[in-house]
Every structure is written in C-alpha cells, then in structure tokens.
Motif scaffolding. Structure first.
Motif, PDB file in Angstrom:
ATOM      1  N   ASP A   1      71.546  22.723  -3.980  1.00 15.73           N
ATOM      2  CA  ASP A   1      72.223  22.822  -5.279  1.00 15.73           C
ATOM      3  C   ASP A   1      72.086  21.536  -6.086  1.00 15.73           C
ATOM      4  O   ASP A   1      71.617  21.544  -7.223  1.00 15.73           O
ATOM      5  CB  ASP A   1      73.715  23.135  -5.091  1.00 15.73           C
ATOM      6  CG  ASP A   1      73.957  24.588  -4.716  1.00 15.73           C
ATOM      7  OD1 ASP A   1      72.986  25.264  -4.323  1.00 15.73           O
ATOM      8  OD2 ASP A   1      75.113  25.040  -4.808  1.00 15.73           O
TER       9      ASP A   1
ATOM     10  N   VAL B   1      68.339  28.757   4.192  1.00 19.42           N
ATOM     11  CA  VAL B   1      67.927  27.371   3.972  1.00 19.42           C
ATOM     12  C   VAL B   1      68.698  26.408   4.888  1.00 19.42           C
ATOM     13  O   VAL B   1      68.171  25.383   5.322  1.00 19.42           O
ATOM     14  CB  VAL B   1      68.105  26.982   2.470  1.00 19.42           C
ATOM     15  CG1 VAL B   1      69.567  26.889   2.068  1.00 19.42           C
ATOM     16  CG2 VAL B   1      67.399  25.688   2.136  1.00 19.42           C
TER      17      VAL B   1
ATOM     18  N   VAL C   1      79.422  30.095   4.808  1.00 18.91           N
ATOM     19  CA  VAL C   1      78.469  29.473   5.742  1.00 18.91           C
ATOM     20  C   VAL C   1      79.026  29.542   7.171  1.00 18.91           C
ATOM     21  O   VAL C   1      78.314  29.863   8.125  1.00 18.91           O
ATOM     22  CB  VAL C   1      78.154  28.013   5.309  1.00 18.91           C
ATOM     23  CG1 VAL C   1      77.375  27.257   6.389  1.00 18.91           C
ATOM     24  CG2 VAL C   1      77.364  28.009   4.001  1.00 18.91           C
TER      25      VAL C   1
ATOM     26  N   HIS D   1      81.832  21.345   0.393  1.00 19.70           N
ATOM     27  CA  HIS D   1      81.264  22.412   1.245  1.00 19.70           C
ATOM     28  C   HIS D   1      81.091  22.062   2.706  1.00 19.70           C
ATOM     29  O   HIS D   1      80.532  22.850   3.455  1.00 19.70           O
ATOM     30  CB  HIS D   1      79.879  22.828   0.714  1.00 19.70           C
ATOM     31  CG  HIS D   1      79.904  23.387  -0.663  1.00 19.70           C
ATOM     32  ND1 HIS D   1      80.892  24.223  -1.090  1.00 19.70           N
ATOM     33  CD2 HIS D   1      79.065  23.224  -1.717  1.00 19.70           C
ATOM     34  CE1 HIS D   1      80.663  24.544  -2.343  1.00 19.70           C
ATOM     35  NE2 HIS D   1      79.578  23.949  -2.748  1.00 19.70           N
TER      36      HIS D   1
ATOM     37  N   GLY E   1      76.487  26.929  -8.768  1.00 16.97           N
ATOM     38  CA  GLY E   1      76.339  25.480  -8.640  1.00 16.97           C
ATOM     39  C   GLY E   1      77.401  24.668  -9.348  1.00 16.97           C
ATOM     40  O   GLY E   1      77.168  23.510  -9.697  1.00 16.97           O
TER      41      GLY E   1
ATOM     42  N   HIS F   1      83.666  34.050  -5.054  1.00 17.85           N
ATOM     43  CA  HIS F   1      83.364  34.338  -3.649  1.00 17.85           C
ATOM     44  C   HIS F   1      84.361  33.620  -2.735  1.00 17.85           C
ATOM     45  O   HIS F   1      85.237  32.898  -3.204  1.00 17.85           O
ATOM     46  CB  HIS F   1      81.896  34.063  -3.319  1.00 17.85           C
ATOM     47  CG  HIS F   1      81.417  32.652  -3.512  1.00 17.85           C
ATOM     48  ND1 HIS F   1      82.101  31.558  -3.060  1.00 17.85           N
ATOM     49  CD2 HIS F   1      80.297  32.172  -4.101  1.00 17.85           C
ATOM     50  CE1 HIS F   1      81.416  30.472  -3.340  1.00 17.85           C
ATOM     51  NE2 HIS F   1      80.328  30.816  -3.999  1.00 17.85           N
TER      52      HIS F   1
ATOM     53  N   ARG G   1      79.012  21.071   4.967  1.00 18.55           N
ATOM     54  CA  ARG G   1      77.626  20.732   5.336  1.00 18.55           C
ATOM     55  C   ARG G   1      76.630  21.458   4.413  1.00 18.55           C
ATOM     56  O   ARG G   1      75.962  22.410   4.800  1.00 18.55           O
ATOM     57  CB  ARG G   1      77.328  21.040   6.798  1.00 18.55           C
ATOM     58  CG  ARG G   1      77.692  22.422   7.233  1.00 18.55           C
ATOM     59  CD  ARG G   1      77.480  22.583   8.728  1.00 18.55           C
ATOM     60  NE  ARG G   1      77.848  23.921   9.118  1.00 18.55           N
ATOM     61  CZ  ARG G   1      77.064  24.785   9.699  1.00 18.55           C
ATOM     62  NH1 ARG G   1      75.837  24.468   9.973  1.00 18.55           N
ATOM     63  NH2 ARG G   1      77.485  25.981  10.023  1.00 18.55           N
ATOM     64  N   PRO G   2      76.527  20.954   3.179  1.00 19.13           N
ATOM     65  CA  PRO G   2      75.623  21.593   2.223  1.00 19.13           C
ATOM     66  C   PRO G   2      74.161  21.347   2.605  1.00 19.13           C
ATOM     67  O   PRO G   2      73.837  20.292   3.135  1.00 19.13           O
ATOM     68  CB  PRO G   2      75.939  20.876   0.913  1.00 19.13           C
ATOM     69  CG  PRO G   2      76.435  19.535   1.326  1.00 19.13           C
ATOM     70  CD  PRO G   2      77.144  19.734   2.634  1.00 19.13           C
ATOM     71  N   SER G   3      73.313  22.318   2.319  1.00 19.89           N
ATOM     72  CA  SER G   3      71.885  22.110   2.592  1.00 19.89           C
ATOM     73  C   SER G   3      71.334  21.044   1.650  1.00 19.89           C
ATOM     74  O   SER G   3      70.373  20.362   1.974  1.00 19.89           O
ATOM     75  CB  SER G   3      71.123  23.415   2.395  1.00 19.89           C
ATOM     76  OG  SER G   3      71.160  23.798   1.037  1.00 19.89           O
TER      77      SER G   3
ATOM     78  N   GLU H   1      69.038  31.395   0.024  1.00 23.52           N
ATOM     79  CA  GLU H   1      70.408  30.937   0.280  1.00 23.52           C
ATOM     80  C   GLU H   1      70.782  31.321   1.711  1.00 23.52           C
ATOM     81  O   GLU H   1      70.288  32.316   2.252  1.00 23.52           O
ATOM     82  CB  GLU H   1      71.444  31.491  -0.719  1.00 23.52           C
ATOM     83  CG  GLU H   1      71.432  32.971  -0.961  1.00 23.52           C
ATOM     84  CD  GLU H   1      70.446  33.330  -2.032  1.00 23.52           C
ATOM     85  OE1 GLU H   1      69.321  33.672  -1.616  1.00 23.52           O
ATOM     86  OE2 GLU H   1      70.759  33.300  -3.227  1.00 23.52           O
TER      87      GLU H   1
HETATM   88  O1  PMV Z   1      77.704  27.086  -3.286  1.00 28.66           O
HETATM   89  P1  PMV Z   1      76.818  28.235  -3.663  1.00 28.66           P
HETATM   90  O2  PMV Z   1      77.538  29.513  -3.794  1.00 28.66           O
HETATM   91  O3  PMV Z   1      75.902  27.891  -4.797  1.00 28.66           O
HETATM   92  O4  PMV Z   1      75.832  28.500  -2.377  1.00 28.66           O
HETATM   93  C1  PMV Z   1      75.056  27.504  -1.816  1.00 28.66           C
HETATM   94  C2  PMV Z   1      73.930  28.059  -1.019  1.00 28.66           C
HETATM   95  C3  PMV Z   1      74.129  28.181   0.492  1.00 28.66           C
HETATM   96  O5  PMV Z   1      72.823  28.336   1.028  1.00 28.66           O
HETATM   97  C4  PMV Z   1      74.963  29.385   0.837  1.00 28.66           C
HETATM   98  C5  PMV Z   1      74.773  26.955   1.107  1.00 28.66           C
HETATM   99  C6  PMV Z   1      73.878  25.725   1.105  1.00 28.66           C
HETATM  100  O6  PMV Z   1      74.441  24.637   1.312  1.00 28.66           O
HETATM  101  O7  PMV Z   1      72.656  25.828   0.927  1.00 28.66           O
END
Ligand code: PMV
Length: 324
Positions: free
Chosen positions: A160, A27, A207, A153, A115, A200, A155-157, A24
C-alpha cells in the motif's frame, strides 16, 4: 479559523489512495501483486496552534475520518491507533509537534481497501518533514510509512505505502522477506470504477483470519497463492501490452481465487456481478476484503457502470491511470 496561527509557517501534503489489481493477501505469503495509485487521495495541512495548551497537542482534525477533534493528551480507546501514530511522530519529531494542528481532508473512506491508512501515513510524514524543513529521501519515507502502517495493520506487506509513494503502477513481490518492486509501463489508459459497501473487518483481522485458515489447509491455500502469483505475471504482461479484455478476464479469475480463500462476501460478489452485467471487462474485490470495495475495469462505459452501482445504493467513483 481561530485555533491556528496563520501568521506563522504552514505546510501541505498530498498522498493518493490505491487499488490492488491482483495479489492482495497472497502478497503476504510471497506471491506477486500489482497495485495502481488512485486519482483520489488525502490532503494534510499543518499549522501552529494559536494558543497551544501545555502538553495537549498536537490537535488532530479529520472531518471525514474522526467524529471529533482529538488532542494527543486526551487518550480515548476509540481512537487507539491514532494515539499510537502520534506517539511515533513524537518519537521522531520531538516535543515541538505538541503545538501543531494537523488537519486531514480525505475522499478515501477508511477500511474500504483503498489505502486510507497508508495515504495518511505517507502524507503525515511528508507534511511534517516539510514543516520542519528536514530533507526526506524516498527510502526514509518508505521506512517511516512502514512503521506507521505496522501500527495500523501489525504486519503489512508494504504494497500500500509503496505504490502510494511511487505514485505509479507497480508490481510487488517479497522474496526471502526482501521487497522487490518494479514499475509497470502500461500500454493503454485504464479506467476503473470503484464501488464501496460497508467497512471491512480491518486489514489486521482479515490477514489473521486467513492465516488461521492457512494453518488448517496449508497445501491447498499455498497452491492457490501460487496460482495468484501466475495470474499476476500474466496480468502484468496484459497491462504492458494494453490488452484490456485480457486484464478484465484475469481480474475475474483472481476474484474466483479470492472467494475460494474466504476473503470475499455476498455483497462483494453482488457488486462484481453488477459490474459485469453493466458491461465491465472484469471485476474483483480490492484490499483486505470481507467488505470494503471492488474495482471494475471499464471499456469506455465507466459512467454507465458507476450509475448501476449508484442505482443499487452503493457509493462509486471513477479513477483513470494514464499511460506515462
Ligand atoms: O488495507 P487494505 O484493505 O488496503 O489491504 C491490504 C492488502 C493485504 O494484502 C490484505 C494486506 C497487506 O499488507 O498486503
């Protein structure tokens, strides 16, 4: 239920939650990550409203997520992202969604790194495509989910919604902005205990916070991302070999790096120590950090670890991923 017309058609969908075993944050900057689907998830039911009020719908009911039912037309800043999501759905499905009730039932708490927004995004798209009998390929689902996750979010990677859509353990890496994902064939069943504290600060905020720190300590942080990438490669092999002790140890190392990146917090560290002291093979935060959840790898002692979390006043549940 008097607000829906059950004589008409309806559709149901399901999407799991997820945990990230390693990678996390890193990535986002090109490191490899590994994610597993959870046994727990989110269900959606879509019905036509019995007496749709012109231009008011769709009605969104989400007992475990929202304090009140919301109608699309009644804008309330508090639910900002939900309205943007509905706006997107309107652009895809048109005015016909205004006479629908969308009912969400989830056991994935929001903003806990499990997620929740991605499973909502995936389940919404699946339910609506099914409702309208439109064909939906996996690529199209990924595409829509990415748009919705971007609303949540920024700009999500993509990790998820990808693991949730694939619904199996995956490795995930962005190379030159291109997503590479591959399945991981685990060598043994893996049982995790997931413990959650308060929400959180929001994935987007976490990020952004890390991106600011990275701008101040570029070389140091970049080296740490490189180390996390190596841990992910080792962890992948350990999962394939079914070498649980090694998986747990590597999770602990990953947690050390997450702490050094500043994305852990006192309570998450405490949760990791409760897990390790209760016999977990390893423990680390999962998701955005700064709150949310940790995952602990058990070794036939999941109930014991779970009970330790409960005794300290935290919420906890167990999820197993079996060899396919
Ligand atoms: O949204 P969460 O808490 O499941 O976190 C996602 C993971 C990160 O690497 C923090 C963000 C991402 O887009 O990959």
């Amino acid at each position: 239920m008097t607000f829906v017309d059950l004589s008409n058609k309806l559709s149901f969908s399901y999407a799991s939650g997820k945990i990230i075993l390693v990678g996390e944050h890193a990535v986002v900057y090109g490191s490899q990550a590994i994610a597993f689907p959870l046994e727990q998830g989110l269900r959606i039911a879509i019905y036509p409203l019995k007496n749709p009020l012109k231009d008011q719908g769709p009605l969104l009911k989400a007992a475990n997520l929202l304090e009140t039912d919301i109608y699309f037309s009644k804008k309330d800043q508090k639910f900002g992202a939900f309205y943007d999501v509905l706006e997107y759905l309107l652009s895809v499905f048109g005015e016909q969604i205004r006479n629908l009730a969308i009912i969400i039932d989830t056991n994935i708490l929001p903003a806990r790194g499990l997620g929740s927004s991605a499973s909502l995004s995936v389940a919404l798209i699946k339910a609506l495509y099914q409702y309208f009998n439109w064909p939906l390929s996996q690529d199209l689902l990924i595409n829509h989910a990415e748009k919705l996750e971007t609303i949540f979010h920024m700009r999500p990677s993509g990790i998820d919604h990808t693991v949730i859509i694939k619904n199996k353990p995956i490795a995930f890496k962005k190379i030159d902005n291109k997503l590479n994902t591959w399945d991981i064939k685990q060598g043994c069943d893996l049982t995790f205990v997931i413990a959650s504290m308060d929400a959180h600060i929001g994935t987007k905020n976490a990020v952004n916070k890390l991106s600011y720190q990275l701008s101040k300590h570029t070389q140091t942080y970049t080296r740490i991302f490189g180390e996390i990438d190596l841990i992910a490669k080792d962890l992948e092999l350990a999962i394939i070999d079914g070498y649980k002790v090694r998986i747990g140890e590597l999770m602990n190392v990953a947690q050390g790096y997450l702490n050094s990146l500043g994305v852990s917090c006192e309570s998450l560290e405490k949760l990791c120590f409760i897990a390790r002291n209760s016999g977990a093979l390893g423990a680390k935060l999962t998701g955005a950090g700064g709150g949310g959840s940790i995952i602990a790898l058990s070794d036939g002692n999941a109930e014991e670890i779970k009970n330790s979390f409960l005794a300290y006043g935290y919420q906890a549940f167990i999820s197993t991923t079996k060899v396919l």
